[in-house]
Write a protein that holds these residues in place. Structure first.
Motif, PDB file in Angstrom:
ATOM      1  N   TYR A   1      -7.512  10.092   1.839  1.00 41.39           N
ATOM      2  CA  TYR A   1      -6.634   9.962   3.003  1.00 41.39           C
ATOM      3  C   TYR A   1      -7.116   8.780   3.833  1.00 41.39           C
ATOM      4  CZ  TYR A   1     -10.514  11.905   5.628  1.00 41.39           C
ATOM      5  OH  TYR A   1     -11.744  12.100   6.190  1.00 41.39           O
ATOM      6  N   LEU A   2      -6.296   8.401   4.805  1.00 45.07           N
ATOM      7  CA  LEU A   2      -6.695   7.383   5.783  1.00 45.07           C
ATOM      8  C   LEU A   2      -6.786   8.053   7.144  1.00 45.07           C
ATOM      9  CD1 LEU A   2      -4.479   4.340   4.757  1.00 45.07           C
ATOM     10  CD2 LEU A   2      -6.937   4.568   4.507  1.00 45.07           C
ATOM     11  N   PRO A   3      -7.747   7.656   7.980  1.00 45.36           N
ATOM     12  CA  PRO A   3      -7.863   8.279   9.299  1.00 45.36           C
ATOM     13  C   PRO A   3      -6.666   7.927  10.179  1.00 45.36           C
ATOM     14  CG  PRO A   3      -9.400   6.454   9.079  1.00 45.36           C
ATOM     15  CD  PRO A   3      -8.768   6.656   7.739  1.00 45.36           C
TER      16      PRO A   3
ATOM     17  N   ILE B   1      -1.627   3.565   7.413  1.00 41.73           N
ATOM     18  CA  ILE B   1      -1.824   2.390   6.557  1.00 41.73           C
ATOM     19  C   ILE B   1      -1.945   1.137   7.411  1.00 41.73           C
ATOM     20  CG2 ILE B   1      -0.740   0.941   4.808  1.00 41.73           C
ATOM     21  CD1 ILE B   1       0.551   3.506   3.685  1.00 41.73           C
ATOM     22  N   LYS B   2      -1.038   0.989   8.364  1.00 39.22           N
ATOM     23  CA  LYS B   2      -1.051  -0.210   9.215  1.00 39.22           C
ATOM     24  C   LYS B   2      -2.337  -0.280  10.035  1.00 39.22           C
ATOM     25  CE  LYS B   2       1.750  -2.809  12.473  1.00 39.22           C
ATOM     26  NZ  LYS B   2       3.000  -2.842  13.234  1.00 39.22           N
TER      27      LYS B   2
ATOM     28  N   VAL C   1       0.840  -1.199   0.000  1.00 40.81           N
ATOM     29  CA  VAL C   1       0.000   0.000   0.000  1.00 40.81           C
ATOM     30  C   VAL C   1       0.873   1.246   0.000  1.00 40.81           C
ATOM     31  CG1 VAL C   1      -1.750   1.289   1.272  1.00 40.81           C
ATOM     32  CG2 VAL C   1      -1.910  -1.185   1.122  1.00 40.81           C
ATOM     33  N   GLN C   2       1.961   1.225   0.765  1.00 38.47           N
ATOM     34  CA  GLN C   2       2.824   2.397   0.843  1.00 38.47           C
ATOM     35  C   GLN C   2       3.523   2.658  -0.487  1.00 38.47           C
ATOM     36  OE1 GLN C   2       5.905   2.327   3.839  1.00 38.47           O
ATOM     37  NE2 GLN C   2       5.463   4.453   4.323  1.00 38.47           N
ATOM     38  N   THR C   3       3.793   1.611  -1.255  1.00 39.19           N
ATOM     39  CA  THR C   3       4.396   1.786  -2.570  1.00 39.19           C
ATOM     40  C   THR C   3       3.415   2.472  -3.515  1.00 39.19           C
ATOM     41  OG1 THR C   3       5.716  -0.197  -2.247  1.00 39.19           O
ATOM     42  CG2 THR C   3       5.474   0.574  -4.503  1.00 39.19           C
ATOM     43  N   MET C   4       2.139   2.117  -3.415  1.00 38.41           N
ATOM     44  CA  MET C   4       1.136   2.737  -4.285  1.00 38.41           C
ATOM     45  C   MET C   4       0.787   4.154  -3.843  1.00 38.41           C
ATOM     46  SD  MET C   4      -1.479  -0.332  -5.233  1.00 38.41           S
ATOM     47  CE  MET C   4      -1.642  -1.063  -3.624  1.00 38.41           C
TER      48      MET C   4
ATOM     49  N   ARG D   1      -7.709  -2.957  10.675  1.00 37.72           N
ATOM     50  CA  ARG D   1      -9.178  -2.917  10.700  1.00 37.72           C
ATOM     51  C   ARG D   1      -9.772  -3.798   9.610  1.00 37.72           C
ATOM     52  NH1 ARG D   1     -11.630   1.832  13.340  1.00 37.72           N
ATOM     53  NH2 ARG D   1     -13.493   1.175  12.261  1.00 37.72           N
ATOM     54  N   THR D   2      -9.260  -3.637   8.370  1.00 32.62           N
ATOM     55  CA  THR D   2      -9.881  -4.312   7.236  1.00 32.62           C
ATOM     56  C   THR D   2      -9.260  -5.663   6.925  1.00 32.62           C
ATOM     57  OG1 THR D   2      -8.400  -3.263   5.639  1.00 32.62           O
ATOM     58  CG2 THR D   2     -10.451  -2.101   6.178  1.00 32.62           C
ATOM     59  N   GLY D   3      -7.948  -5.783   7.092  1.00 36.80           N
ATOM     60  CA  GLY D   3      -7.268  -7.013   6.741  1.00 36.80           C
ATOM     61  C   GLY D   3      -7.106  -7.189   5.241  1.00 36.80           C
TER      62      GLY D   3
END
Length: 184
Positions: free
Chosen positions: A82-84, A60-61, A48-51, A66-68
């Motif tokens: 963004y991500l919370p 991200i972690k 995810v961090q690469t994208m 949360r989602t897996g």
């Protein structure tokens, strides 16, 4: 009457034992995330961090916990932008670690390469080999707008294409020279 009291005591004892065995496990005394964390790997976070390199590692972690799912996390980034941020409990359960930088699959050596002076970009006249036509070409303001006939062989079609390119380059040069002479 004595039988009813015995049955009532036995019933209460059975209910108490049943409640004791089926009671949920006590909540941990420490902080809780408010959800059951899913199993994730560092590869998932790195993917995810690469994208999305602008997203913080902990965000991200946290979302992956949360989602897996990498797909759900990426969709959330694309939809929201963004991500919370993680809650304070996240930082107590998952202390910050040095951020892994996503590395390219083909790392290049860090050896300094010799600097080479950039070669000058060839202009269209030299690229198409029109130097001799520039000096002898008369300023022709009329461009041939006729449709050219389809040639029978590939060599003739290629020669026709090269000639049309040369005419276009020379016509563009003439227009540019005309504009420059008007400015002066």
């Amino acid at each position: 009457m004595e039988d009813i009291v015995g049955y009532a005591v036995a019933f209460i004892a059975i209910v108490a034992v049943y409640k004791w065995f089926t009671a949920p496990a006590p909540a941990p005394a420490g902080p809780s995330l408010g959800f059951t964390p899913k199993r994730i790997t560092n590869d998932m976070v790195t993917q995810v961090q690469t994208m999305f390199p602008d997203q913080p590692y902990d965000n991200i972690k946290y979302d992956l916990l949360r989602t897996g799912s990498v797909e759900l996390t990426c969709n959330k980034i694309l939809e929201q932008g963004y991500l919370p941020r993680p809650t304070a409990a996240y930082y107590t359960l998952y202390p910050s670690q040095p951020l892994p930088n996503p590395s390219p699959s083909n790392p290049r050596p860090a050896a300094p390469q010799p600097t080479v002076a950039p070669s000058p970009q060839p202009n269209l006249i030299s690229r198409f080999g029109l130097q001799n036509r520039v000096s002898t070409e008369k300023p022709d303001t009329t461009l041939s707008t006729e449709k050219s006939a389809w040639e029978t062989t590939a060599e003739k079609r290629e020669a026709s294409l090269k000639e049309r390119k040369a005419q276009m380059v020379l016509a563009a040069r003439q227009r540019m020279l005309a504009q420059l002479s008007q400015k002066d």
